[in-house]
Design a protein around this motif. Structure first.
Motif, PDB file in Angstrom:
ATOM      1  N   ARG A  92       0.828  -1.207   0.000  1.00 15.77           N
ATOM      2  CA  ARG A  92       0.000   0.000   0.000  1.00 15.77           C
ATOM      3  C   ARG A  92       0.865   1.261   0.000  1.00 15.77           C
ATOM      4  NH1 ARG A  92      -2.887  -2.746   3.993  1.00 15.77           N
ATOM      5  NH2 ARG A  92      -1.993  -1.371   5.595  1.00 15.77           N
ATOM      6  N   THR A  93       1.918   1.241   0.794  1.00 19.97           N
ATOM      7  CA  THR A  93       2.799   2.412   0.872  1.00 19.97           C
ATOM      8  C   THR A  93       3.502   2.656  -0.458  1.00 19.97           C
ATOM      9  OG1 THR A  93       3.177   2.027   3.237  1.00 19.97           O
ATOM     10  CG2 THR A  93       4.768   3.424   2.080  1.00 19.97           C
ATOM     11  N   LEU A  94       4.015   1.587  -1.057  1.00 17.41           N
ATOM     12  CA  LEU A  94       4.700   1.727  -2.346  1.00 17.41           C
ATOM     13  C   LEU A  94       3.729   2.215  -3.420  1.00 17.41           C
ATOM     14  CD1 LEU A  94       6.914  -1.509  -2.419  1.00 17.41           C
ATOM     15  CD2 LEU A  94       7.676   0.841  -2.040  1.00 17.41           C
ATOM     16  N   ALA A  95       2.526   1.631  -3.439  1.00  9.99           N
ATOM     17  CA  ALA A  95       1.540   2.019  -4.453  1.00  9.99           C
ATOM     18  C   ALA A  95       1.159   3.481  -4.302  1.00  9.99           C
ATOM     19  CB  ALA A  95       0.310   1.129  -4.357  1.00  9.99           C
ATOM     20  N   ALA A  96       0.995   3.939  -3.061  1.00  9.90           N
ATOM     21  CA  ALA A  96       0.642   5.341  -2.833  1.00  9.90           C
ATOM     22  C   ALA A  96       1.769   6.265  -3.277  1.00  9.90           C
ATOM     23  CB  ALA A  96       0.326   5.556  -1.350  1.00  9.90           C
ATOM     24  N   ALA A  97       3.008   5.894  -2.974  1.00  8.92           N
ATOM     25  CA  ALA A  97       4.150   6.729  -3.353  1.00  8.92           C
ATOM     26  C   ALA A  97       4.311   6.781  -4.869  1.00  8.92           C
ATOM     27  CB  ALA A  97       5.428   6.195  -2.699  1.00  8.92           C
ATOM     28  N   VAL A  98       4.202   5.612  -5.526  1.00  8.74           N
ATOM     29  CA  VAL A  98       4.315   5.568  -6.994  1.00  8.74           C
ATOM     30  C   VAL A  98       3.190   6.378  -7.623  1.00  8.74           C
ATOM     31  CG1 VAL A  98       4.217   4.078  -9.027  1.00  8.74           C
ATOM     32  CG2 VAL A  98       5.558   3.381  -7.041  1.00  8.74           C
ATOM     33  N   THR A  99       1.996   6.278  -7.069  1.00 10.97           N
ATOM     34  CA  THR A  99       0.865   7.037  -7.596  1.00 10.97           C
ATOM     35  C   THR A  99       1.099   8.535  -7.476  1.00 10.97           C
ATOM     36  OG1 THR A  99      -0.663   5.235  -7.054  1.00 10.97           O
ATOM     37  CG2 THR A  99      -1.625   7.422  -7.403  1.00 10.97           C
ATOM     38  N   ASP A 100       1.719   8.972  -6.384  1.00 13.30           N
ATOM     39  CA  ASP A 100       2.043  10.396  -6.245  1.00 13.30           C
ATOM     40  C   ASP A 100       3.010  10.838  -7.344  1.00 13.30           C
ATOM     41  OD1 ASP A 100       0.427  10.713  -4.056  1.00 13.30           O
ATOM     42  OD2 ASP A 100       2.036  10.520  -2.582  1.00 13.30           O
ATOM     43  N   VAL A 101       3.972   9.966  -7.689  1.00 11.95           N
ATOM     44  CA  VAL A 101       4.892  10.294  -8.783  1.00 11.95           C
ATOM     45  C   VAL A 101       4.131  10.334 -10.107  1.00 11.95           C
ATOM     46  CG1 VAL A 101       6.929   9.534 -10.071  1.00 11.95           C
ATOM     47  CG2 VAL A 101       6.891   9.305  -7.589  1.00 11.95           C
ATOM     48  N   GLY A 147       9.031  -2.528 -10.820  1.00 15.28           N
ATOM     49  CA  GLY A 147       7.989  -1.669 -11.359  1.00 15.28           C
ATOM     50  C   GLY A 147       6.987  -2.407 -12.207  1.00 15.28           C
ATOM     51  N   GLY A 148       7.445  -3.422 -12.942  1.00 12.97           N
ATOM     52  CA  GLY A 148       6.543  -4.176 -13.800  1.00 12.97           C
ATOM     53  C   GLY A 148       5.912  -5.367 -13.122  1.00 12.97           C
ATOM     54  N   ASP A 149       6.183  -5.554 -11.822  1.00 10.67           N
ATOM     55  CA  ASP A 149       5.582  -6.662 -11.091  1.00 10.67           C
ATOM     56  C   ASP A 149       4.061  -6.496 -11.071  1.00 10.67           C
ATOM     57  OD1 ASP A 149       6.106  -8.924  -8.929  1.00 10.67           O
ATOM     58  OD2 ASP A 149       4.568  -7.577  -8.115  1.00 10.67           O
ATOM     59  N   ARG A 150       3.349  -7.582 -11.357  1.00  6.22           N
ATOM     60  CA  ARG A 150       1.901  -7.489 -11.506  1.00  6.22           C
ATOM     61  C   ARG A 150       1.209  -6.988 -10.241  1.00  6.22           C
ATOM     62  NH1 ARG A 150      -0.813  -6.540 -15.860  1.00  6.22           N
ATOM     63  NH2 ARG A 150      -1.842  -5.026 -14.512  1.00  6.22           N
ATOM     64  N   SER A 151       1.703  -7.407  -9.080  1.00 10.18           N
ATOM     65  CA  SER A 151       1.087  -6.953  -7.825  1.00 10.18           C
ATOM     66  C   SER A 151       1.256  -5.453  -7.646  1.00 10.18           C
ATOM     67  CB  SER A 151       1.702  -7.697  -6.632  1.00 10.18           C
ATOM     68  OG  SER A 151       1.407  -9.072  -6.688  1.00 10.18           O
ATOM     69  N   VAL A 152       2.437  -4.956  -7.996  1.00  7.37           N
ATOM     70  CA  VAL A 152       2.699  -3.521  -7.879  1.00  7.37           C
ATOM     71  C   VAL A 152       1.822  -2.753  -8.862  1.00  7.37           C
ATOM     72  CG1 VAL A 152       4.437  -1.714  -8.160  1.00  7.37           C
ATOM     73  CG2 VAL A 152       5.053  -3.873  -7.048  1.00  7.37           C
ATOM     74  N   VAL A 164      -3.903   6.036 -18.055  1.00  8.27           N
ATOM     75  CA  VAL A 164      -3.662   4.616 -18.315  1.00  8.27           C
ATOM     76  C   VAL A 164      -2.305   4.240 -17.716  1.00  8.27           C
ATOM     77  CG1 VAL A 164      -3.267   2.877 -20.100  1.00  8.27           C
ATOM     78  CG2 VAL A 164      -5.025   4.623 -20.429  1.00  8.27           C
ATOM     79  N   VAL A 165      -2.280   3.187 -16.922  1.00  9.34           N
ATOM     80  CA  VAL A 165      -1.039   2.672 -16.339  1.00  9.34           C
ATOM     81  C   VAL A 165      -0.893   1.220 -16.772  1.00  9.34           C
ATOM     82  CG1 VAL A 165       0.199   2.110 -14.215  1.00  9.34           C
ATOM     83  CG2 VAL A 165      -1.144   4.218 -14.357  1.00  9.34           C
ATOM     84  N   SER A 166       0.273   0.862 -17.293  1.00  7.42           N
ATOM     85  CA  SER A 166       0.477  -0.502 -17.771  1.00  7.42           C
ATOM     86  C   SER A 166       1.915  -0.936 -17.524  1.00  7.42           C
ATOM     87  CB  SER A 166       0.167  -0.590 -19.269  1.00  7.42           C
ATOM     88  OG  SER A 166       1.001   0.286 -19.998  1.00  7.42           O
ATOM     89  N   PRO A 167       2.152  -2.252 -17.421  1.00  8.17           N
ATOM     90  CA  PRO A 167       3.528  -2.729 -17.234  1.00  8.17           C
ATOM     91  C   PRO A 167       4.304  -2.675 -18.543  1.00  8.17           C
ATOM     92  CG  PRO A 167       2.011  -4.581 -17.376  1.00  8.17           C
ATOM     93  CD  PRO A 167       1.163  -3.346 -17.387  1.00  8.17           C
ATOM     94  N   ALA A 168       5.607  -2.531 -18.438  1.00  7.33           N
ATOM     95  CA  ALA A 168       6.471  -2.552 -19.624  1.00  7.33           C
ATOM     96  C   ALA A 168       6.410  -3.926 -20.274  1.00  7.33           C
ATOM     97  CB  ALA A 168       7.899  -2.212 -19.232  1.00  7.33           C
ATOM     98  N   THR A 169       6.654  -3.975 -21.575  1.00  4.97           N
ATOM     99  CA  THR A 169       6.531  -5.229 -22.325  1.00  4.97           C
ATOM    100  C   THR A 169       7.870  -5.776 -22.818  1.00  4.97           C
ATOM    101  OG1 THR A 169       6.201  -4.025 -24.415  1.00  4.97           O
ATOM    102  CG2 THR A 169       4.234  -4.562 -23.126  1.00  4.97           C
ATOM    103  N   VAL A 214      -1.050   0.023  -7.908  1.00  2.00           N
ATOM    104  CA  VAL A 214      -0.974   1.401  -8.416  1.00  2.00           C
ATOM    105  C   VAL A 214      -2.252   1.737  -9.175  1.00  2.00           C
ATOM    106  CG1 VAL A 214       0.243   2.963  -9.989  1.00  2.00           C
ATOM    107  CG2 VAL A 214       1.545   1.442  -8.493  1.00  2.00           C
ATOM    108  N   LEU A 215      -2.756   0.788  -9.969  1.00  2.00           N
ATOM    109  CA  LEU A 215      -3.992   1.022 -10.718  1.00  2.00           C
ATOM    110  C   LEU A 215      -5.150   1.354  -9.783  1.00  2.00           C
ATOM    111  CD1 LEU A 215      -3.854  -1.735 -13.488  1.00  2.00           C
ATOM    112  CD2 LEU A 215      -3.995   0.733 -13.860  1.00  2.00           C
ATOM    113  N   GLU A 216      -5.224   0.657  -8.660  1.00  2.00           N
ATOM    114  CA  GLU A 216      -6.283   0.926  -7.699  1.00  2.00           C
ATOM    115  C   GLU A 216      -6.212   2.367  -7.189  1.00  2.00           C
ATOM    116  OE1 GLU A 216      -8.947  -0.689  -6.474  1.00  2.00           O
ATOM    117  OE2 GLU A 216      -8.609  -2.177  -8.052  1.00  2.00           O
ATOM    118  N   HIS A 217      -4.996   2.836  -6.926  1.00  2.32           N
ATOM    119  CA  HIS A 217      -4.826   4.205  -6.438  1.00  2.32           C
ATOM    120  C   HIS A 217      -5.105   5.227  -7.537  1.00  2.32           C
ATOM    121  CE1 HIS A 217      -2.972   2.354  -2.937  1.00  2.32           C
ATOM    122  NE2 HIS A 217      -2.886   3.535  -2.363  1.00  2.32           N
TER     123      HIS A 217
END
Length: 399
Positions: A313-322, A342-347, A363-368, A351-354
């Motif tokens: 939750r903390t990481l997702a909130a911080a990444v979302t702020d960025v 960063g591309g980890d599915r859980s992360v 739109v937020v998506s993992p690198a391919t 982040v998408l939820e936030h």
């Protein structure tokens, strides 16, 4: 006003580019097949083949086409036309690849970088890996290394190509000049770029429709995937590349995208620098350092339980702020999350939820693209080598 006509020199270069591209993409071809493949007239192709053969770019293979009608000579790339070097300098170590113009890896070598990485130790690792790869390729008779493209996990000064040491840098402690290290090993230019920028370019190329014969790093087509996106790299270090109209915005000194000190919500609910969140969570590799312990972070994220949920939750909130800051400043169509965590599915999902609750969702998506930094450098190296061959045909490059 009458439009200015293209010069004969430009027309010849474009013709040679199409002919070289066709041979690179399809292998040996007769002049008649080249005309069909490129859409050029037979006389135009014949002139181009003569130029390229005289410059040592194309060669008669000695084979003849069969079937009815007049036999045609098969042409292919001349032996020993040369190679390109792609290098990645990263916390995991140095990787050096020698590539032919078709993108095949002729040789590959690696060298570990002792931590903390200082310029002298990084230089020795760089020279060791490159020398090994170049010598192996030379033994195979592939010709000289014409140019090099270097990806580095540090900011790069646009004017000098030197790596820039910033306070709190997680990897290289000091400045490094890759071009100087490679000067005796590469015959031509050495292009140095930041690893996050190369990763973004690799992602851009992977999302764009391809046209046969086009440069390996050039997206084409009006429906090309978002040409305006931000690539947020999350690994041992933190970085960002902003792609606008298909180009990476590097900044006046090549320092654009340094997001480590963007103010975010920290683990204690207070405003703090992005990089300090990992200290609060106990996710630094070493006491007093800024490198993120990726293995421990992923273990915490996937371990579940109260501690893991809080970390995620903390990481997702911080990444979302960025992400929110990037949206406010650059208005990208998409934010791509890349890097070892960063591309980890859980992360990404967290982040998408936030982001869904943000005032300006994006739109937020993992690198391919795997190993994106090296992939980007590799792509540019091969494209530059192809351009070099065309320049040789036009008499602009040294043999």
């Amino acid at each position: 006003m009458t439009p200015e006509k293209p010069s004969l020199d430009l027309l010849r270069r474009l013709t040679d580019s199409h002919v070289v591209g066709a041979v690179v993409d399809h292998g040996r071809l007769t002049r008649a097949e080249l005309a069909v493949t490129t859409g050029l007239s037979k006389p135009t192709v014949a002139d181009s083949v003569r130029r390229l053969e005289s410059a040592g770019v194309l060669a008669d293979t000695g084979e003849r086409s069969g079937g009815p009608g007049r036999a045609g000579l098969y042409y292919d790339l001349a032996h020993g036309t040369g190679t390109a070097l792609a290098v990645a300098i990263a916390p995991e170590g140095v990787v050096a690849e020698v590539l032919d113009v078709r993108g095949a890896v002729v040789s590959r070598a690696t060298a570990q970088v002792r931590r903390p990485a200082r310029p002298a130790t990084a230089s020795r690792a760089l020279e060791r890996a490159v020398r090994s790869a170049v010598e192996e390729a030379g033994a195979a008779g592939t010709g000289p290394v014409r140019l090099s493209v270097v990806s580095a996990a540090d900011p790069v000064d646009r004017a000098t190509g030197r790596l820039v040491h910033l306070p709190d840098a997680p990897f290289l402690v000091g400045a490094l000049d890759p071009a100087a290290v490679l000067s005796g090993l590469v015959d031509g230019p050495v292009v140095v770029g930041n690893d996050v920028n190369w990763s973004a370019l690799a992602e851009l190329a992977a999302r764009a429709p391809r046209v046969p014969g086009a440069a390996a790093d050039a997206p084409t087509g009006p429906e090309a995937a978002p040409a305006d996106f931000a690539y947020l790299y999350l690994g041992e270090g933190l970085g960002c590349a902003v792609v606008a109209d298909g180009r990476v915005l590097e900044g006046a000194h090549g320092l654009a995208g340094e997001v480590a000190h963007v103010v975010v919500t920290g683990a204690r609910g207070r405003a703090t620098a992005f990089t300090e969140v990992f200290a609060e969570l106990g996710l630094r590799r070493h006491e007093g350092g800024t490198a993120i312990d990726v293995a421990r972070l992923l273990e915490a994220v996937h371990g579940g339980g109260t501690g893991g949920d809080r970390t995620l939750r903390t990481l997702a909130a911080a990444v979302t702020d960025v992400v929110t800051a990037l949206v406010a400043l650059t208005d990208p169509r998409e934010v791509v999350l890349g890097g070892p965590w960063g591309g980890d599915r859980s992360v990404v999902d967290a982040v998408l939820e936030h982001v869904r609750g943000a005032k300006r969702p994006v739109v937020v998506s993992p690198a391919t693209v795997p190993d994106a930094a090296l992939a980007g450098a590799r792509s540019r190296a091969v494209a530059s080598l192809r351009s070099h061959l065309v320049d040789r045909g036009a008499g602009r490059a040294t043999p």
